[in-house]
Design a protein around this motif. Structure first.
Motif, PDB file in Angstrom:
ATOM      1  N   PRO A   1       0.822  -1.228   0.000  1.00 13.01           N
ATOM      2  CA  PRO A   1       0.000   0.000   0.000  1.00 13.01           C
ATOM      3  C   PRO A   1       0.853   1.274   0.000  1.00 13.01           C
ATOM      4  N   ILE A   2       1.433   1.584  -1.129  1.00 14.19           N
ATOM      5  CA  ILE A   2       2.279   2.771  -1.224  1.00 14.19           C
ATOM      6  C   ILE A   2       1.405   4.025  -1.338  1.00 14.19           C
ATOM      7  N   PRO A   3       1.943   5.212  -1.013  1.00  9.87           N
ATOM      8  CA  PRO A   3       1.160   6.454  -1.050  1.00  9.87           C
ATOM      9  C   PRO A   3       0.563   6.736  -2.425  1.00  9.87           C
ATOM     10  N   ASP A   4      -0.561   7.457  -2.430  1.00  9.46           N
ATOM     11  CA  ASP A   4      -1.251   7.788  -3.680  1.00  9.46           C
ATOM     12  C   ASP A   4      -0.345   8.524  -4.657  1.00  9.46           C
ATOM     13  N   VAL A   5       0.520   9.386  -4.132  1.00  9.60           N
ATOM     14  CA  VAL A   5       1.384  10.162  -5.019  1.00  9.60           C
ATOM     15  C   VAL A   5       2.345   9.247  -5.786  1.00  9.60           C
ATOM     16  N   VAL A   6       2.786   8.156  -5.153  1.00 11.16           N
ATOM     17  CA  VAL A   6       3.685   7.223  -5.837  1.00 11.16           C
ATOM     18  C   VAL A   6       2.914   6.405  -6.872  1.00 11.16           C
ATOM     19  N   ILE A   7       1.675   6.044  -6.554  1.00  9.71           N
ATOM     20  CA  ILE A   7       0.827   5.330  -7.517  1.00  9.71           C
ATOM     21  C   ILE A   7       0.589   6.206  -8.747  1.00  9.71           C
ATOM     22  N   SER A   8       0.282   7.473  -8.507  1.00 12.26           N
ATOM     23  CA  SER A   8       0.081   8.408  -9.623  1.00 12.26           C
ATOM     24  C   SER A   8       1.365   8.586 -10.424  1.00 12.26           C
ATOM     25  N   LEU A   9       2.479   8.603  -9.710  1.00 13.14           N
ATOM     26  CA  LEU A   9       3.778   8.741 -10.373  1.00 13.14           C
ATOM     27  C   LEU A   9       4.054   7.536 -11.266  1.00 13.14           C
ATOM     28  N   GLN A  10       3.668   6.344 -10.820  1.00 10.07           N
ATOM     29  CA  GLN A  10       3.838   5.145 -11.641  1.00 10.07           C
ATOM     30  C   GLN A  10       3.058   5.262 -12.939  1.00 10.07           C
TER      31      GLN A  10
ATOM     32  N   GLU B   1       9.014 -15.012  -6.314  1.00 10.13           N
ATOM     33  CA  GLU B   1       7.926 -14.842  -7.278  1.00 10.13           C
ATOM     34  C   GLU B   1       7.030 -13.661  -6.905  1.00 10.13           C
ATOM     35  N   ALA B   2       6.851 -13.434  -5.609  1.00 11.98           N
ATOM     36  CA  ALA B   2       6.058 -12.279  -5.182  1.00 11.98           C
ATOM     37  C   ALA B   2       6.748 -10.983  -5.589  1.00 11.98           C
ATOM     38  N   SER B   3       8.073 -10.926  -5.409  1.00 13.40           N
ATOM     39  CA  SER B   3       8.821  -9.737  -5.802  1.00 13.40           C
ATOM     40  C   SER B   3       8.754  -9.530  -7.305  1.00 13.40           C
ATOM     41  N   ARG B   4       8.896 -10.616  -8.063  1.00  9.92           N
ATOM     42  CA  ARG B   4       8.800 -10.504  -9.516  1.00  9.92           C
ATOM     43  C   ARG B   4       7.431  -9.956  -9.935  1.00  9.92           C
ATOM     44  N   PHE B   5       6.373 -10.491  -9.299  1.00 12.80           N
ATOM     45  CA  PHE B   5       5.011 -10.062  -9.632  1.00 12.80           C
ATOM     46  C   PHE B   5       4.829  -8.567  -9.368  1.00 12.80           C
ATOM     47  N   ILE B   6       5.298  -8.104  -8.222  1.00 11.68           N
ATOM     48  CA  ILE B   6       5.125  -6.687  -7.862  1.00 11.68           C
ATOM     49  C   ILE B   6       5.927  -5.780  -8.782  1.00 11.68           C
ATOM     50  N   LEU B   7       7.192  -6.130  -9.017  1.00  6.59           N
ATOM     51  CA  LEU B   7       8.044  -5.287  -9.865  1.00  6.59           C
ATOM     52  C   LEU B   7       7.514  -5.216 -11.294  1.00  6.59           C
ATOM     53  N   LYS B   8       7.024  -6.334 -11.808  1.00  8.50           N
ATOM     54  CA  LYS B   8       6.465  -6.316 -13.160  1.00  8.50           C
ATOM     55  C   LYS B   8       5.147  -5.562 -13.202  1.00  8.50           C
ATOM     56  N   SER B   9       4.360  -5.665 -12.118  1.00 12.78           N
ATOM     57  CA  SER B   9       3.096  -4.924 -12.051  1.00 12.78           C
ATOM     58  C   SER B   9       3.342  -3.426 -12.077  1.00 12.78           C
ATOM     59  N   TRP B  10       4.471  -3.019 -11.499  1.00 11.57           N
ATOM     60  CA  TRP B  10       4.818  -1.601 -11.455  1.00 11.57           C
ATOM     61  C   TRP B  10       5.771  -1.194 -12.574  1.00 11.57           C
ATOM     62  N   ASP B  11       5.945  -2.088 -13.554  1.00 14.05           N
ATOM     63  CA  ASP B  11       6.724  -1.797 -14.767  1.00 14.05           C
ATOM     64  C   ASP B  11       8.189  -1.466 -14.517  1.00 14.05           C
ATOM     65  N   PHE B  12       8.794  -2.115 -13.541  1.00 18.05           N
ATOM     66  CA  PHE B  12      10.240  -1.983 -13.366  1.00 18.05           C
ATOM     67  C   PHE B  12      10.935  -2.865 -14.396  1.00 18.05           C
ATOM     68  N   ASP B  13      12.130  -2.450 -14.816  1.00 22.59           N
ATOM     69  CA  ASP B  13      12.789  -3.142 -15.921  1.00 22.59           C
ATOM     70  C   ASP B  13      13.403  -4.473 -15.492  1.00 22.59           C
ATOM     71  N   ILE B  14      13.956  -5.170 -16.476  1.00 24.52           N
ATOM     72  CA  ILE B  14      14.439  -6.529 -16.270  1.00 24.52           C
ATOM     73  C   ILE B  14      15.601  -6.599 -15.288  1.00 24.52           C
ATOM     74  N   ASP B  15      16.373  -5.513 -15.159  1.00 25.52           N
ATOM     75  CA  ASP B  15      17.480  -5.517 -14.197  1.00 25.52           C
ATOM     76  C   ASP B  15      16.957  -5.709 -12.775  1.00 25.52           C
TER      77      ASP B  15
ATOM     78  N   LEU C   1      10.925   7.668 -10.224  1.00 27.98           N
ATOM     79  CA  LEU C   1       9.952   6.648  -9.835  1.00 27.98           C
ATOM     80  C   LEU C   1      10.591   5.598  -8.938  1.00 27.98           C
ATOM     81  N   ALA C   2      11.779   5.140  -9.305  1.00 28.99           N
ATOM     82  CA  ALA C   2      12.465   4.129  -8.493  1.00 28.99           C
ATOM     83  C   ALA C   2      12.804   4.674  -7.115  1.00 28.99           C
ATOM     84  N   LEU C   3      13.282   5.916  -7.050  1.00 26.28           N
ATOM     85  CA  LEU C   3      13.588   6.542  -5.767  1.00 26.28           C
ATOM     86  C   LEU C   3      12.347   6.641  -4.885  1.00 26.28           C
ATOM     87  N   ALA C   4      11.255   7.097  -5.472  1.00 25.01           N
ATOM     88  CA  ALA C   4      10.014   7.259  -4.714  1.00 25.01           C
ATOM     89  C   ALA C   4       9.503   5.924  -4.203  1.00 25.01           C
ATOM     90  N   THR C   5       9.567   4.898  -5.040  1.00 25.19           N
ATOM     91  CA  THR C   5       9.100   3.574  -4.634  1.00 25.19           C
ATOM     92  C   THR C   5       9.977   2.999  -3.526  1.00 25.19           C
TER      93      THR C   5
END
Length: 306
Positions: free
Chosen positions: A41-50, A214-228, A110-114
């Motif tokens: 549950p990250i802040p709304d501003v970070v969700i909007s930033l994503q 797998e949970a980390s992979r799911f979250i990072l991909k859901s938030w469009d973080f790159d393959i690195d 975005l990465a810093l905020a997250t």
């Protein structure tokens, strides 16, 4: 082994097997596979930033205007933009958020905020004392792991100027977010017990071991973080083999270095492939005394403005 991020720890086999036989494991594993695992549950501003950063029509002004709604986040972004990593001596200091976003780039903002949001969640979680303690240790371990990755990245670049594709600050952020799935797994456990179910916490912690990647992979991909980010979170190469050293290589070296410095017996089973520059970097950092090593970790975090 509190010195390592949870997803790097080797679980006890007997307890691991007991854990994956539980109803709780099946529930969490199914939610990851179905794509229904609850995101942190990250802040709304970070969700909007994503949303903004993944929209090709977003401008620097749009991002800067959004950040102004969160004074703490605005200050952290400006601080990072003025850090030693992002602000070479020939550049003038950033005094406003628009200049800071322009210097960092929207993806890095975005990465810093997250990363800030996740670290805050881990240290202010509203769960049981046991869950809160586990998340607190995860936050400390992630910070150590991320800063060790950043320090190694800096050293590797200094020994081989062909590794300019590696970014010190990105190494830090990848390490900080590598076990991001832990929060969602712990929250699921809290909900499971709130429903009146019982599961020994030590067994539950081994469920966290087994699903965290797998949970980390799911979250990072859901938030469009790159393959690195994704490769390090699952501790596995996903892209096709390539000659260049990757952030996953840096992560494996960081894990090896932390095992060595902690005199951890698991290092006997830990293999890591390294380049000549990587070997030089590991040798240098392995021979530092503890005070100097910790000082360098602190400096690298400060130099990234985190």
């Amino acid at each position: 082994m509190d010195h390592l991020s949870l997803f790097w720890v080797s679980p006890n086999r007997e307890k691991y097997l007991k854990a994956i036989e539980t109803d709780f494991f099946q529930r969490v594993y199914r939610s990851v596979k179905d794509g229904t695992l609850e995101l942190p549950p990250i802040p709304d501003v970070v969700i909007s930033l994503q949303r903004m950063c993944n929209d090709p029509n977003t401008t620097i002004r749009n991002v800067a205007t959004l950040l102004l709604d969160d004074a703490t986040l605005t200050a952290s972004v400006i601080r990072s933009a003025n850090s030693a990593v992002f602000s070479p001596r020939n550049q003038r200091p950033c005094h406003d958020i628009s200049m800071a976003v322009s210097r960092l780039g929207m993806k890095r903002v975005l990465a810093l905020a997250t990363a800030h949001a996740i670290q805050t969640l881990k240290t202010t979680s509203p769960f049981t004392a046991e869950c809160n303690e586990l998340l607190r240790k995860s936050a400390l371990a992630s910070r150590e792991f991320g800063s060790t990755m950043a320090l190694l990245c800096q050293k590797v670049r200094s020994y081989d100027d062909e590794n300019t594709h590696l970014e010190v600050e990105k190494s830090l952020l990848i390490g900080l977010l590598a076990d991001i799935g832990i929060y969602s797994a712990v929250k699921a456990y809290q909900a499971y017990t709130d429903e009146g179910n019982y599961l020994d916490f030590e067994i539950a912690s081994h469920v966290f071991y087994s699903v965290s990647k797998e949970a980390s992979r799911f979250i990072l991909k859901s938030w469009d973080f790159d393959i690195d980010f994704v490769e390090v979170s699952v501790n596995r190469r996903i892209r096709k083999a390539e000659d260049d050293i990757t952030y996953l290589d840096i992560a494996k070296m960081a894990n090896h270095l932390l095992l060595f410095r902690a005199n951890d017996e698991d290092i006997a089973d830990h293999e890591v492939e390294i380049t000549l520059a990587g070997a030089e970097a590991l040798y240098e950092l392995s021979n530092l005394n503890e005070k100097d090593f910790r000082s360098q970790l602190t400096n690298i975090v400060n130099n990234c403005g985190f």
